[in-house]
Scaffold this motif. Structure first.
Motif, PDB file in Angstrom:
ATOM      1  N   ASN A  89      51.299  -8.742  23.237  1.00  0.00           N
ATOM      2  CA  ASN A  89      52.174  -8.827  24.320  1.00  0.00           C
ATOM      3  C   ASN A  89      53.181  -9.552  23.973  1.00  0.00           C
ATOM      4  OD1 ASN A  89      52.137  -7.102  25.723  1.00  0.00           O
ATOM      5  ND2 ASN A  89      51.073  -7.741  28.109  1.00  0.00           N
ATOM      6  N   GLY A  90      53.488  -9.681  23.389  1.00  0.00           N
ATOM      7  CA  GLY A  90      54.834 -10.866  22.621  1.00  0.00           C
ATOM      8  C   GLY A  90      54.206 -11.739  22.470  1.00  0.00           C
ATOM      9  N   GLY A  91      52.828 -12.426  22.372  1.00  0.00           N
ATOM     10  CA  GLY A  91      52.064 -12.777  22.040  1.00  0.00           C
ATOM     11  C   GLY A  91      51.890 -14.181  23.192  1.00  0.00           C
ATOM     12  N   GLY A  92      51.992 -13.731  24.032  1.00  0.00           N
ATOM     13  CA  GLY A  92      52.277 -14.294  25.383  1.00  0.00           C
ATOM     14  C   GLY A  92      50.490 -14.521  25.294  1.00  0.00           C
ATOM     15  N   GLN A 126      54.558 -12.224  40.025  1.00  0.00           N
ATOM     16  CA  GLN A 126      54.854 -11.951  41.104  1.00  0.00           C
ATOM     17  C   GLN A 126      55.372 -10.140  41.182  1.00  0.00           C
ATOM     18  OE1 GLN A 126      56.239 -13.618  44.406  1.00  0.00           O
ATOM     19  NE2 GLN A 126      57.763 -11.841  44.530  1.00  0.00           N
ATOM     20  N   GLY A 127      56.219 -10.417  40.308  1.00  0.00           N
ATOM     21  CA  GLY A 127      57.733  -9.763  40.533  1.00  0.00           C
ATOM     22  C   GLY A 127      56.367  -8.247  39.761  1.00  0.00           C
ATOM     23  N   ALA A 128      56.423  -8.829  38.579  1.00  0.00           N
ATOM     24  CA  ALA A 128      55.223  -7.934  38.084  1.00  0.00           C
ATOM     25  C   ALA A 128      54.345  -7.122  38.540  1.00  0.00           C
ATOM     26  CB  ALA A 128      54.770  -8.771  36.039  1.00  0.00           C
ATOM     27  N   GLN A 129      53.242  -7.759  38.590  1.00  0.00           N
ATOM     28  CA  GLN A 129      52.187  -7.698  39.984  1.00  0.00           C
ATOM     29  C   GLN A 129      52.346  -6.503  40.912  1.00  0.00           C
ATOM     30  OE1 GLN A 129      48.934 -10.587  41.055  1.00  0.00           O
ATOM     31  NE2 GLN A 129      50.545 -11.534  40.313  1.00  0.00           N
ATOM     32  N   SER A 212      54.396 -13.378  29.340  1.00  0.00           N
ATOM     33  CA  SER A 212      54.699 -13.889  28.026  1.00  0.00           C
ATOM     34  C   SER A 212      56.616 -14.000  28.536  1.00  0.00           C
ATOM     35  CB  SER A 212      55.158 -13.216  26.722  1.00  0.00           C
ATOM     36  OG  SER A 212      55.860 -11.906  26.964  1.00  0.00           O
ATOM     37  N   GLY A 213      57.132 -13.019  29.683  1.00  0.00           N
ATOM     38  CA  GLY A 213      58.224 -13.500  30.492  1.00  0.00           C
ATOM     39  C   GLY A 213      58.812 -12.445  29.902  1.00  0.00           C
ATOM     40  N   THR A 214      59.038 -11.624  28.845  1.00  0.00           N
ATOM     41  CA  THR A 214      59.410 -10.274  28.459  1.00  0.00           C
ATOM     42  C   THR A 214      58.429  -8.791  28.969  1.00  0.00           C
ATOM     43  OG1 THR A 214      59.563 -10.790  26.654  1.00  0.00           O
ATOM     44  CG2 THR A 214      61.500 -11.351  28.105  1.00  0.00           C
ATOM     45  N   THR A 215      57.190  -9.816  28.599  1.00  0.00           N
ATOM     46  CA  THR A 215      56.807  -8.560  28.874  1.00  0.00           C
ATOM     47  C   THR A 215      54.875  -8.779  29.858  1.00  0.00           C
ATOM     48  OG1 THR A 215      55.192  -9.270  26.564  1.00  0.00           O
ATOM     49  CG2 THR A 215      56.937  -7.570  26.031  1.00  0.00           C
ATOM     50  N   ALA A 216      54.410  -8.301  30.048  1.00  0.00           N
ATOM     51  CA  ALA A 216      53.252  -8.695  31.079  1.00  0.00           C
ATOM     52  C   ALA A 216      52.038  -7.588  31.119  1.00  0.00           C
ATOM     53  CB  ALA A 216      53.839  -9.393  32.449  1.00  0.00           C
ATOM     54  N   SER A 217      51.088  -7.806  30.888  1.00  0.00           N
ATOM     55  CA  SER A 217      49.911  -6.680  30.998  1.00  0.00           C
ATOM     56  C   SER A 217      48.863  -7.423  32.748  1.00  0.00           C
ATOM     57  CB  SER A 217      48.704  -7.210  30.230  1.00  0.00           C
ATOM     58  OG  SER A 217      47.769  -6.780  30.081  1.00  0.00           O
ATOM     59  N   VAL A 218      49.071  -6.164  33.731  1.00  0.00           N
ATOM     60  CA  VAL A 218      48.711  -6.368  34.848  1.00  0.00           C
ATOM     61  C   VAL A 218      47.821  -4.857  35.046  1.00  0.00           C
ATOM     62  CG1 VAL A 218      49.741  -7.021  36.816  1.00  0.00           C
ATOM     63  CG2 VAL A 218      50.449  -7.554  34.881  1.00  0.00           C
ATOM     64  N   THR A 243      40.042   0.744  37.880  1.00  0.00           N
ATOM     65  CA  THR A 243      41.293  -0.111  37.181  1.00  0.00           C
ATOM     66  C   THR A 243      42.056   0.243  36.145  1.00  0.00           C
ATOM     67  OG1 THR A 243      39.446  -1.904  37.792  1.00  0.00           O
ATOM     68  CG2 THR A 243      41.125  -2.520  36.337  1.00  0.00           C
ATOM     69  N   ASN A 244      42.997   0.017  36.324  1.00  0.00           N
ATOM     70  CA  ASN A 244      43.867   0.617  35.182  1.00  0.00           C
ATOM     71  C   ASN A 244      44.932  -0.822  34.699  1.00  0.00           C
ATOM     72  OD1 ASN A 244      44.337   3.676  34.688  1.00  0.00           O
ATOM     73  ND2 ASN A 244      44.601   3.453  37.450  1.00  0.00           N
ATOM     74  N   THR A 245      45.151  -0.927  33.489  1.00  0.00           N
ATOM     75  CA  THR A 245      45.765  -2.207  32.968  1.00  0.00           C
ATOM     76  C   THR A 245      46.931  -1.769  32.423  1.00  0.00           C
ATOM     77  OG1 THR A 245      43.870  -3.450  32.935  1.00  0.00           O
ATOM     78  CG2 THR A 245      45.613  -4.012  31.724  1.00  0.00           C
ATOM     79  N   PHE A 246      48.269  -2.154  33.039  1.00  0.00           N
ATOM     80  CA  PHE A 246      49.628  -1.390  32.597  1.00  0.00           C
ATOM     81  C   PHE A 246      49.754  -2.708  32.170  1.00  0.00           C
ATOM     82  CE2 PHE A 246      48.619   0.573  36.746  1.00  0.00           C
ATOM     83  CZ  PHE A 246      49.320   1.412  36.354  1.00  0.00           C
ATOM     84  N   GLU A 247      50.807  -2.011  30.672  1.00  0.00           N
ATOM     85  CA  GLU A 247      51.612  -2.567  29.933  1.00  0.00           C
ATOM     86  C   GLU A 247      52.765  -2.823  30.204  1.00  0.00           C
ATOM     87  OE1 GLU A 247      50.167  -5.339  27.915  1.00  0.00           O
ATOM     88  OE2 GLU A 247      48.181  -3.560  28.141  1.00  0.00           O
ATOM     89  N   LEU A 248      53.478  -3.996  31.379  1.00  0.00           N
ATOM     90  CA  LEU A 248      55.264  -3.674  30.532  1.00  0.00           C
ATOM     91  C   LEU A 248      56.449  -4.731  30.020  1.00  0.00           C
ATOM     92  CD1 LEU A 248      53.874  -4.927  34.920  1.00  0.00           C
ATOM     93  CD2 LEU A 248      55.044  -2.393  33.824  1.00  0.00           C
ATOM     94  N   THR A 249      57.015  -4.382  30.140  1.00  0.00           N
ATOM     95  CA  THR A 249      58.651  -4.305  29.160  1.00  0.00           C
ATOM     96  C   THR A 249      59.476  -4.730  30.550  1.00  0.00           C
ATOM     97  OG1 THR A 249      59.733  -4.728  27.765  1.00  0.00           O
ATOM     98  CG2 THR A 249      59.284  -2.884  28.310  1.00  0.00           C
ATOM     99  N   TRP A 250      60.114  -6.227  30.639  1.00  0.00           N
ATOM    100  CA  TRP A 250      61.188  -6.137  31.313  1.00  0.00           C
ATOM    101  C   TRP A 250      62.242  -5.728  30.252  1.00  0.00           C
ATOM    102  CZ3 TRP A 250      62.111  -7.851  35.919  1.00  0.00           C
ATOM    103  CH2 TRP A 250      63.454  -8.160  36.595  1.00  0.00           C
TER     104      TRP A 250
END
Length: 295
Positions: A89-92, A126-129, A212-218, A243-250
């Motif tokens: 995830n972008g090195g986060g 918080q926003g990613a969650q 990582s700021g621009t990507t998140a795994s939640v 339980t689902n784990t989402f890969e998110l991008t900003w």
């Protein structure tokens, strides 16, 4: 359908789905289910019934497996594995272990909506969650069975580079008469007369796996309700846990889904409570609306 991808999420690279052929979201999948007693002709009334005959059990399990297989097809794509162990995830860095309190943070969670889905999530953990929780609800909803509303949801939830491919796969699944018949719905995705179709995801909690700021795994832990409520229903509403784990991008000033993985549970021990009558179950879903999830 949790129960999903919907029963509909899935990987979006092109090399094949995860090893779990039954991974879903927005639908349901085979889990341990306690079926209520059918005494008095009510699909939801009474206490626990004695063990079903093998023929009845095979029929119920068969419907669930059909549902799982069809929804899994909609999510064929690359990726896979446990997102919690991935480091792509972008090195986060991975989030610290331990649950953060579900309390007010002082940051406004959302500032608008995209159709019926919350949008404008904060550009932080918080926003990613909040985005992941809200997206899991949308992708697991009854609206996914309506063609126009399904397209709106997919375009609102997924990143533009993912949405088009995902839409095509989902349309193939949700427009299939054999699939709809297997879960007791009419060819247009509506419930038969006298029955209420229920498909609802209920997030219990979220966890940042990596940020990582621009990507998140939640990860989102949730219970899912799925089935038909009403007299004579052959697919009564049951509960399952995932339980689902989402890969998110900003992107475009909001969080969007690019991929997901799913696993069963954690599943709590069920209490010895009598199932509600069919009418009460149907009325509850109509009367109790969903939430906009935020911290």
């Amino acid at each position: 359908m949790s129960h999903g991808d919907d029963h509909g999420y899935g990987s979006d690279s092109g090399s094949g789905r995860t090893d779990d052929g039954y991974s879903t979201l927005g639908g349901t999948r085979q889990t341990r289910t306690r079926f209520p007693d059918g005494s008095g002709g009510d699909s939801y009334g009474g206490s626990r019934r004695p063990a079903r005959g093998s023929r009845s059990l095979v029929m119920v399990v068969g419907v669930v497996v059909l549902l799982v297989a069809a929804i899994a097809f909609a999510n064929m794509g690359g990726g896979g594995g446990d997102s919690g162990s991935s480091d792509s995830n972008g090195g986060g860095s991975k989030a610290e272990a331990g649950a953060a309190p579900t309390a007010a943070t002082g940051t406004k969670p959302v500032t608008g909506k995209n159709g019926t889905i919350a949008s404008g999530f904060a550009h932080d953990q918080q926003g990613a969650q909040s985005a992941a929780a809200n997206y899991s609800v949308a992708l697991d909803s009854v609206d996914m069975f309506d063609a126009s509303r399904r397209r709106q949801i997919v375009n609102a939830v997924y990143a533009p580079t993912v949405a088009a491919a995902r839409q095509g796969n989902l349309d193939k699944v949700y427009s299939g008469e054999a699939f709809l018949a297997s879960i007791g719905l009419n060819p247009d995705g509506t419930a038969p007369s006298g029955l209420t179709f229920i498909s609802r995801s209920n997030p219990v909690g979220t966890k940042v796996v990596k940020f990582s700021g621009t990507t998140a795994s939640v990860s989102v832990w949730y219970s899912a309700l799925f089935g038909l409520a009403g007299e004579g229903s052959k697919n009564p509403v049951s509960e399952s846990w995932f339980t689902n784990t989402f890969e998110l991008t900003w992107i475009n000033s909001d969080w969007k889904v690019t991929d997901f993985t799913q696993k069963d549970g954690p599943v709590p021990v069920g209490r010895d409570q009598a199932a509600s009558p069919a009418e009460e179950m149907a009325d509850a879903v109509k009367q109790f609306g969903g939430f906009t999830y935020a911290r």
